[in-house]
Design a protein around this motif. Sequence first.
Motif, short mmCIF file in Angstrom:
data_model
loop_
_atom_site.label_atom_id
_atom_site.label_comp_id
_atom_site.label_asym_id
_atom_site.label_seq_id
_atom_site.Cartn_x
_atom_site.Cartn_y
_atom_site.Cartn_z
N LYS A 1 0.82 -1.22 0.00
CA LYS A 1 0.00 0.00 0.00
C LYS A 1 0.85 1.26 0.00
O LYS A 1 0.40 2.33 -0.45
CB LYS A 1 -0.94 0.00 1.21
CG LYS A 1 -2.07 -1.01 1.12
CD LYS A 1 -2.98 -0.93 2.33
CE LYS A 1 -4.11 -1.94 2.25
NZ LYS A 1 -4.98 -1.90 3.46
N LEU A 2 2.08 1.18 0.49
CA LEU A 2 2.96 2.35 0.52
C LEU A 2 3.35 2.77 -0.90
O LEU A 2 3.81 3.89 -1.11
CB LEU A 2 4.23 2.03 1.32
CG LEU A 2 4.02 1.67 2.80
CD1 LEU A 2 5.35 1.31 3.45
CD2 LEU A 2 3.34 2.82 3.55
N CYS A 3 3.16 1.88 -1.87
CA CYS A 3 3.45 2.20 -3.27
C CYS A 3 2.36 3.09 -3.88
O CYS A 3 2.51 3.55 -5.02
CB CYS A 3 3.58 0.93 -4.10
SG CYS A 3 4.84 -0.21 -3.51
N LYS A 4 1.28 3.32 -3.14
CA LYS A 4 0.17 4.14 -3.63
C LYS A 4 0.18 5.54 -3.04
O LYS A 4 -0.71 6.34 -3.31
CB LYS A 4 -1.15 3.44 -3.31
CG LYS A 4 -1.26 2.05 -3.94
CD LYS A 4 -2.41 1.24 -3.39
CE LYS A 4 -3.75 1.81 -3.76
NZ LYS A 4 -4.86 0.90 -3.35
N LEU A 5 1.20 5.85 -2.26
CA LEU A 5 1.32 7.18 -1.69
C LEU A 5 1.61 8.20 -2.79
O LEU A 5 2.05 7.84 -3.88
CB LEU A 5 2.45 7.21 -0.65
CG LEU A 5 2.22 6.39 0.63
CD1 LEU A 5 3.51 6.34 1.45
CD2 LEU A 5 1.07 6.99 1.45
N SER B 1 15.71 -11.04 1.14
CA SER B 1 15.99 -9.89 2.00
C SER B 1 14.71 -9.36 2.64
O SER B 1 13.62 -9.44 2.09
CB SER B 1 16.64 -8.76 1.21
OG SER B 1 17.91 -9.13 0.75
N THR B 2 14.88 -8.78 3.82
CA THR B 2 13.77 -8.11 4.49
C THR B 2 13.39 -6.88 3.69
O THR B 2 14.24 -6.15 3.20
CB THR B 2 14.18 -7.70 5.91
OG1 THR B 2 14.59 -8.87 6.63
CG2 THR B 2 13.03 -7.02 6.64
N SER B 3 12.10 -6.61 3.61
CA SER B 3 11.62 -5.48 2.82
C SER B 3 11.91 -4.17 3.55
O SER B 3 11.42 -3.93 4.65
CB SER B 3 10.13 -5.62 2.55
OG SER B 3 9.68 -4.57 1.74
N LEU B 4 12.71 -3.32 2.91
CA LEU B 4 13.04 -2.02 3.48
C LEU B 4 12.35 -0.87 2.74
O LEU B 4 12.08 0.17 3.31
CB LEU B 4 14.55 -1.80 3.48
CG LEU B 4 15.37 -2.82 4.28
CD1 LEU B 4 16.86 -2.56 4.11
CD2 LEU B 4 14.99 -2.76 5.75
N GLN B 5 12.09 -1.05 1.45
CA GLN B 5 11.31 -0.10 0.64
C GLN B 5 11.85 1.33 0.69
O GLN B 5 11.39 2.14 1.47
CB GLN B 5 9.85 -0.11 1.04
CG GLN B 5 9.09 -1.34 0.55
CD GLN B 5 7.64 -1.27 0.91
OE1 GLN B 5 7.26 -1.73 1.98
NE2 GLN B 5 6.83 -0.72 0.04
N GLY B 6 12.80 1.61 -0.18
CA GLY B 6 13.28 2.97 -0.28
C GLY B 6 12.31 3.86 -1.03
O GLY B 6 11.34 3.40 -1.64
N PRO C 1 6.03 12.12 -3.92
CA PRO C 1 7.15 12.48 -3.03
C PRO C 1 7.32 11.52 -1.85
O PRO C 1 8.42 11.39 -1.30
CB PRO C 1 6.77 13.88 -2.53
CG PRO C 1 5.85 14.43 -3.58
CD PRO C 1 5.07 13.23 -4.04
N GLN C 2 6.24 10.82 -1.45
CA GLN C 2 6.32 9.88 -0.33
C GLN C 2 6.28 8.42 -0.77
O GLN C 2 6.48 7.52 0.04
CB GLN C 2 5.14 10.11 0.63
CG GLN C 2 5.17 11.42 1.39
CD GLN C 2 4.58 12.56 0.58
OE1 GLN C 2 3.55 12.39 -0.07
NE2 GLN C 2 5.22 13.72 0.62
#
Length: 375
Positions: free
Chosen positions: A9-13, A348-353, A16-17
Amino acid sequence: MKKLLERIKLCKLPPPQRRSLPYECYWEDSILTQEQERIFSNQWLGLGRSDRLENPGEYEVFELCGQALVLIRNQDKELRLYANTCRHRGAKLLDGTGQCQAISCPFHGWTYSLDGNLMHAKTMAENPSFDFEEHSLIEYKLKELQGFLFVFLGNKPTDLSKQLGNFSELHQPWSMNELVTTRRATFEVQCNWKAFLDVFNEYYHLNNVHPTSIDNLYNKPEEADKTTGDFASQFGFTAGTGALLEVDQINALPIMENLEAPWSLGARYSWIFPNMTFAASQEAIWVYEASPITSMSCRIRQSICFPKNTTTLPGFKEKSQSYYQRLDDALDEDIVALENQQKGLNKSTSLQGQFSTLMEANVATFSEWYANKII
């Protein structure tokens, strides 16, 4: 899975975020299964350029998303796409590329016309309950647009024009219907299919991965274009042409007829979701299709195209070699980076830059589109 969906869901911000896709999306087998069900079976998929297999009976065999397929041109010179599987007991029908008058199964001899109809099945006519019409090859819907070929692998084809929105309008200056393909290549890369398409669509890696080959040709890109379909596109100005290496600019071919400024002064990079991308430069376009083999490897099909009148110019054969060399050299550099990236992503653990909003605009747009499809 619930926690992963929350991260997606963070990919839908807002841009800029907005966060990149969770790392699991690049190596987790269960995610690939979700992609097959929610994306590849419900979208028109790119098959590259349509100007191939010119003569009736010419065919090519390939796999797309795990399905064995055969693309063939029928007697009316129409392209048809079938499952490369006999309707009798499932034997593979054809291999590689070639030309045939009919499609004959090497196992029991069932024979199909170029239109996929069963013409001959020895002894089966003796069975009163056997219906030849019920045993045609499995066929998939094909459509052509702007010289590109699309296939729908699912059971309920959607509206391609709705899927592509303002694609034709945005790419009209390049007269893509009039381009001809002069070289094709197929190869495998040890990275997730999305990673390959990501790198083609961002400027952020250029000075690290291509410092002496193409980096100095590309200026900072313009803002990403507003699109109304399932694609992303971004134009950028270039110093010379981005279709050649820095050292080979002297071999530049003429700018496409009727291509005016600003489009004649740079390159447009577009990504047709989910699996096809291309660059449209001043004098050529080059296209990539990506298909998953596993969650950590993919099959890539590459094409490069020029205006037909360019291909008839004296010296075209010699100068075109410089264009092919540019593709090969830049691709070799990208593959090193991609396979290294895949090693870092694996398990790898998801860190999501976060994205560089301007330099990774197409990738960020895909990330949002992908999240909407998967969730």
